[in-house]
Structures are given as C-alpha cells and as structure tokens.
Write a protein that holds these residues in place. Sequence first.
Motif, PDB file in Angstrom:
ATOM      1  N   CYS A 104     -24.238 -86.473  -3.584  1.00 47.23           N
ATOM      2  CA  CYS A 104     -25.318 -87.398  -3.923  1.00 47.23           C
ATOM      3  C   CYS A 104     -26.599 -87.015  -3.191  1.00 47.23           C
ATOM      4  CB  CYS A 104     -24.923 -88.828  -3.576  1.00 47.23           C
ATOM      5  SG  CYS A 104     -26.235 -90.025  -3.873  1.00 47.23           S
ATOM      6  N   LEU A 105     -26.480 -86.733  -1.912  1.00 43.48           N
ATOM      7  CA  LEU A 105     -27.664 -86.358  -1.138  1.00 43.48           C
ATOM      8  C   LEU A 105     -28.281 -85.060  -1.647  1.00 43.48           C
ATOM      9  CD1 LEU A 105     -26.394 -87.242   2.442  1.00 43.48           C
ATOM     10  CD2 LEU A 105     -28.011 -88.519   1.038  1.00 43.48           C
ATOM     11  N   VAL A 106     -27.445 -84.073  -1.925  1.00 46.71           N
ATOM     12  CA  VAL A 106     -27.950 -82.798  -2.427  1.00 46.71           C
ATOM     13  C   VAL A 106     -28.553 -82.979  -3.823  1.00 46.71           C
ATOM     14  CG1 VAL A 106     -27.260 -80.483  -3.178  1.00 46.71           C
ATOM     15  CG2 VAL A 106     -26.422 -81.392  -1.027  1.00 46.71           C
ATOM     16  N   GLY A 107     -27.893 -83.767  -4.664  1.00 46.69           N
ATOM     17  CA  GLY A 107     -28.412 -84.012  -6.007  1.00 46.69           C
ATOM     18  C   GLY A 107     -29.761 -84.689  -5.996  1.00 46.69           C
ATOM     19  N   ARG A 108     -29.928 -85.678  -5.109  1.00 48.10           N
ATOM     20  CA  ARG A 108     -31.227 -86.364  -4.997  1.00 48.10           C
ATOM     21  C   ARG A 108     -32.311 -85.410  -4.504  1.00 48.10           C
ATOM     22  NH1 ARG A 108     -31.123 -91.591  -1.683  1.00 48.10           N
ATOM     23  NH2 ARG A 108     -33.291 -91.517  -2.298  1.00 48.10           N
ATOM     24  N   HIS A 109     -31.953 -84.560  -3.531  1.00 50.41           N
ATOM     25  CA  HIS A 109     -32.916 -83.602  -2.989  1.00 50.41           C
ATOM     26  C   HIS A 109     -33.368 -82.636  -4.082  1.00 50.41           C
ATOM     27  CE1 HIS A 109     -34.806 -80.629  -0.418  1.00 50.41           C
ATOM     28  NE2 HIS A 109     -34.009 -79.718  -0.943  1.00 50.41           N
ATOM     29  N   MET A 110     -32.414 -82.122  -4.844  1.00 51.61           N
ATOM     30  CA  MET A 110     -32.756 -81.157  -5.889  1.00 51.61           C
ATOM     31  C   MET A 110     -33.565 -81.808  -7.013  1.00 51.61           C
ATOM     32  SD  MET A 110     -29.327 -78.841  -5.993  1.00 51.61           S
ATOM     33  CE  MET A 110     -30.031 -77.597  -7.043  1.00 51.61           C
ATOM     34  N   ALA A 111     -33.243 -83.052  -7.366  1.00 56.29           N
ATOM     35  CA  ALA A 111     -34.004 -83.759  -8.398  1.00 56.29           C
ATOM     36  C   ALA A 111     -35.437 -84.009  -7.935  1.00 56.29           C
ATOM     37  CB  ALA A 111     -33.321 -85.077  -8.743  1.00 56.29           C
ATOM     38  N   ARG A 112     -35.608 -84.385  -6.668  1.00 49.62           N
ATOM     39  CA  ARG A 112     -36.948 -84.617  -6.121  1.00 49.62           C
ATOM     40  C   ARG A 112     -37.753 -83.319  -6.108  1.00 49.62           C
ATOM     41  NH1 ARG A 112     -35.845 -86.343  -0.963  1.00 49.62           N
ATOM     42  NH2 ARG A 112     -34.945 -88.193  -1.905  1.00 49.62           N
ATOM     43  N   LYS A 113     -37.095 -82.216  -5.727  1.00 51.57           N
ATOM     44  CA  LYS A 113     -37.762 -80.924  -5.688  1.00 51.57           C
ATOM     45  C   LYS A 113     -38.193 -80.489  -7.089  1.00 51.57           C
ATOM     46  CE  LYS A 113     -36.858 -76.186  -4.181  1.00 51.57           C
ATOM     47  NZ  LYS A 113     -35.844 -75.292  -3.611  1.00 51.57           N
ATOM     48  N   GLN A 114     -37.322 -80.700  -8.068  1.00 48.78           N
ATOM     49  CA  GLN A 114     -37.651 -80.350  -9.442  1.00 48.78           C
ATOM     50  C   GLN A 114     -38.798 -81.204  -9.973  1.00 48.78           C
ATOM     51  OE1 GLN A 114     -34.578 -81.071 -12.366  1.00 48.78           O
ATOM     52  NE2 GLN A 114     -35.170 -79.246 -13.497  1.00 48.78           N
ATOM     53  N   ALA A 115     -38.828 -82.481  -9.627  1.00 45.95           N
ATOM     54  CA  ALA A 115     -39.911 -83.360 -10.059  1.00 45.95           C
ATOM     55  C   ALA A 115     -41.245 -82.918  -9.459  1.00 45.95           C
ATOM     56  CB  ALA A 115     -39.607 -84.798  -9.672  1.00 45.95           C
ATOM     57  N   GLN A 116     -41.219 -82.497  -8.205  1.00 43.29           N
ATOM     58  CA  GLN A 116     -42.449 -82.015  -7.568  1.00 43.29           C
ATOM     59  C   GLN A 116     -42.947 -80.740  -8.238  1.00 43.29           C
ATOM     60  OE1 GLN A 116     -41.375 -81.651  -3.451  1.00 43.29           O
ATOM     61  NE2 GLN A 116     -41.831 -83.799  -2.998  1.00 43.29           N
ATOM     62  N   GLU A 117     -42.021 -79.845  -8.590  1.00 43.46           N
ATOM     63  CA  GLU A 117     -42.421 -78.602  -9.266  1.00 43.46           C
ATOM     64  C   GLU A 117     -43.023 -78.897 -10.641  1.00 43.46           C
ATOM     65  OE1 GLU A 117     -38.896 -76.215  -9.317  1.00 43.46           O
ATOM     66  OE2 GLU A 117     -39.071 -75.702  -7.191  1.00 43.46           O
ATOM     67  N   ARG A 118     -42.443 -79.849 -11.370  1.00 40.02           N
ATOM     68  CA  ARG A 118     -42.981 -80.218 -12.675  1.00 40.02           C
ATOM     69  C   ARG A 118     -44.370 -80.838 -12.541  1.00 40.02           C
ATOM     70  NH1 ARG A 118     -37.725 -82.992 -15.498  1.00 40.02           N
ATOM     71  NH2 ARG A 118     -36.604 -81.064 -15.894  1.00 40.02           N
ATOM     72  N   ALA A 119     -44.555 -81.674 -11.518  1.00 44.08           N
ATOM     73  CA  ALA A 119     -45.863 -82.295 -11.291  1.00 44.08           C
ATOM     74  C   ALA A 119     -46.902 -81.247 -10.927  1.00 44.08           C
ATOM     75  CB  ALA A 119     -45.764 -83.354 -10.197  1.00 44.08           C
ATOM     76  N   ALA A 120     -46.502 -80.244 -10.159  1.00 49.10           N
ATOM     77  CA  ALA A 120     -47.440 -79.192  -9.771  1.00 49.10           C
ATOM     78  C   ALA A 120     -47.854 -78.359 -10.982  1.00 49.10           C
ATOM     79  CB  ALA A 120     -46.810 -78.297  -8.716  1.00 49.10           C
ATOM     80  N   GLN A 121     -46.955 -78.177 -11.934  1.00 48.20           N
ATOM     81  CA  GLN A 121     -47.292 -77.409 -13.134  1.00 48.20           C
ATOM     82  C   GLN A 121     -48.237 -78.169 -14.041  1.00 48.20           C
ATOM     83  OE1 GLN A 121     -43.574 -76.423 -14.953  1.00 48.20           O
ATOM     84  NE2 GLN A 121     -43.159 -74.728 -13.543  1.00 48.20           N
ATOM     85  N   ARG A 122     -48.199 -79.482 -14.010  1.00 52.93           N
ATOM     86  CA  ARG A 122     -49.059 -80.293 -14.880  1.00 52.93           C
ATOM     87  C   ARG A 122     -50.502 -80.381 -14.384  1.00 52.93           C
ATOM     88  NH1 ARG A 122     -44.784 -84.977 -15.083  1.00 52.93           N
ATOM     89  NH2 ARG A 122     -43.253 -83.984 -16.406  1.00 52.93           N
ATOM     90  N   GLN A 123     -50.723 -80.181 -13.084  1.00 55.02           N
ATOM     91  CA  GLN A 123     -52.064 -80.311 -12.539  1.00 55.02           C
ATOM     92  C   GLN A 123     -52.943 -79.149 -13.010  1.00 55.02           C
ATOM     93  OE1 GLN A 123     -51.604 -80.564  -8.314  1.00 55.02           O
ATOM     94  NE2 GLN A 123     -50.897 -82.673  -8.377  1.00 55.02           N
ATOM     95  N   PRO A 124     -54.151 -79.458 -13.460  1.00 53.78           N
ATOM     96  CA  PRO A 124     -55.046 -78.372 -13.910  1.00 53.78           C
ATOM     97  C   PRO A 124     -55.545 -77.537 -12.721  1.00 53.78           C
ATOM     98  CG  PRO A 124     -56.173 -80.467 -13.942  1.00 53.78           C
ATOM     99  CD  PRO A 124     -54.730 -80.754 -13.594  1.00 53.78           C
ATOM    100  N   VAL A 125     -55.783 -76.294 -12.997  1.00 55.76           N
ATOM    101  CA  VAL A 125     -56.296 -75.394 -11.954  1.00 55.76           C
ATOM    102  C   VAL A 125     -57.793 -75.626 -11.825  1.00 55.76           C
ATOM    103  CG1 VAL A 125     -56.572 -72.979 -11.296  1.00 55.76           C
ATOM    104  CG2 VAL A 125     -54.513 -73.712 -12.505  1.00 55.76           C
TER     105      VAL A 125
END
Length: 78
Positions: free
Chosen positions: A54-75
């Motif tokens: 559960c802890l690892v799954g939450r960490h990986m989901a949070r990391k993936q969400a941050q990566e997706r948010a970073a891709q959406r931000q305009p340069v």
Amino acid sequence: MKAGFIKAALAAVVLTSVTVGTANAAGCMKGAVVGAVAGHYAGHHAVVGAVGGCLVGRHMARKQAQERAAQRQPVKVE
C-alpha cells in the motif's frame, strides 16, 4: 493459505478506510494486493506485505501524478 488471503484482504480494507479519499488511496489497493500475495509466498507475511504494498503503491501513484502534471504545464519562453 486461505487465512493469509483473508488477513490480507482485511488489511487492505482497513488501510483503504484509514486513507479515506480517492486521491490519497490511489495505488493503495493494487499495491496492497500485490504486496499481500508476495508476502504470503515469502514466508506467510501477507499482512506486512499488504501494508508495504500500500505504501509503495501510494508513492508510485503520487510520483506518476506529479510527472503527468509536469507534462501539462506549458514551457515558458522569454
């Protein structure tokens, strides 16, 4: 063998209810199930595996969400 899976399922339900909210529980259930199965086969430690999963799954989901948010931000071009 059945008792281990029952304990793992119970642990997953408890962990999910503790982390109330869909955003916080992202990845927890899948990680808990995988961790419980791995823990069961690694010496009958299904509950410990579920908690760790559960802890690892939450960490990986949070990391993936941050990566997706970073891709959406305009340069910014100056």
